[in-house]
Design a protein around this motif. Sequence first.
Motif: not given
Length: 468
Positions: A176-189, A242-247, A289-296
């Motif tokens: 919907k026009v005017g709405s806000t959508v969130s996208e989490p960004v997560r990655f693995t080394n 992951a980025l601690a807050a979604p985009v 910030q970054l947050k650790v989802v799974k420890a390396g």
Amino acid sequence: MRRRSLTGPAAVFMSAAALAGALLGTAPAGAVTGRPVITLDSPQPVALPAAPATADVSFDFQTKAKNLQADDATLTVDARGLSKIAKVTFSDNCTVKGLVATCTEMFLSQSSPTTHMGGDTRLTLTPLKGAALGATGTYQVTGRSAHAQIVGGTGRVEVGGPSFGLDKLTDHTGLKVGSTVSEPVRFTNVGDRPAKGVQTVLAVSPGLDFADHYSNCKYSSGSIHMAECYPKGAIALGETAALAAPVRLRVNSAALYTYLDTMTAPLGQPGWPSDQGVKWTWGKGPTLQLKVVKAGRNSSVPAGSVSLPQTGDTTDYRITSLQAHNTADFGVTGASARAGQGQNAKFAFRLSANGPAILYDRSGGEGVPTVWVTPPAGTTVVGHSANCGPWQEHNSTAAAHGPYVCGPPGIELSKGQVTDFSLTLRADEVVTHAKGSVQLVWGPDPAHSHRPAFDPDSRNDSATLTLN
């Protein structure tokens, strides 16, 4: 390392952000020889994957010379500095003695400047057994030609590196026009060396705005909005972060087919991202910030800043589709003219984008409307605007009598944008009120035109060309 590049629509993002552009070399000050100068683009550092995988090195050049013809060029690649870390194989245009190769090249350029001239010379690198992760070496490139001065450079190679694999993102429809959508960004080394940190580039296409502006992100303005972020935190081997807050993205009134492009790299990745031609403003909000989802796992291997080549399903680049529920109306106009027998008449007509949404097409042009023009009977086409052409090339009948196909420039059609076209016709015979047509077409031709749901109004899809 030659970074991932895009073609077609996605190239819009990459070129706008200059994400994968190599840093261009320049000729040394005071180098006045009277000959044109060919400059090697600064070689990007290479991270060697574990054997038996290999890394390929190629070279690009640039010149400011016009009508350059250096068909006798020779490159010398001295790879002796890699002897302790890699096996080096050279391309077939090279004569090799030890780890020094003499390679034939041909450089031709008719325009000025020419910023990308690909060389034929290639290096294939395989790490030596027992080469320590983090070990480095260099190679030198020089050149000569009777017709030009060739400015070379030095490349660096290191064993191993981090590699960030981005998780898939979620596509959305019916926003919907005017709405806000969130996208989490997560990655693995998934590489074989840790990284000191991560740098992330986010780009949103027209119709989307960043809802948050962080103090450790810098932002660009323009048709494509970009954010380049530097959240703190080392990335261990095998770690998922992951980025601690979604985009969070706001869907504005221009949204229709919109996209979020996300790209990550180890902190300090040379030549990426490049700030060339982009004006940035640092955000004034909180820190991302970054947050650790799974420890390396801990490792004594030195951290790297050069990413390994991406293989298999691993990718550091994702495109997310966010489709809004919106409309974008397009319409055409016709024209009328008078001409006696044997005289010429010029018809000017146009395509208008009436909005409210922007049509931003990343399909390579297939999603942009075209205009099909059928000239009035008894006429011959003797001229046309540059953005029009006969529907079939090398067809003399089509060139003389149409139909003609006219198209807008680029892949972005904004509200209020008008594209002008013209055809010049010779009246071979005088026919009272001779009529041709101007037709808006979605698809390969009028017979296969499929009206998109976002443009429900068909009343302005056609118009007439009237002669006499």
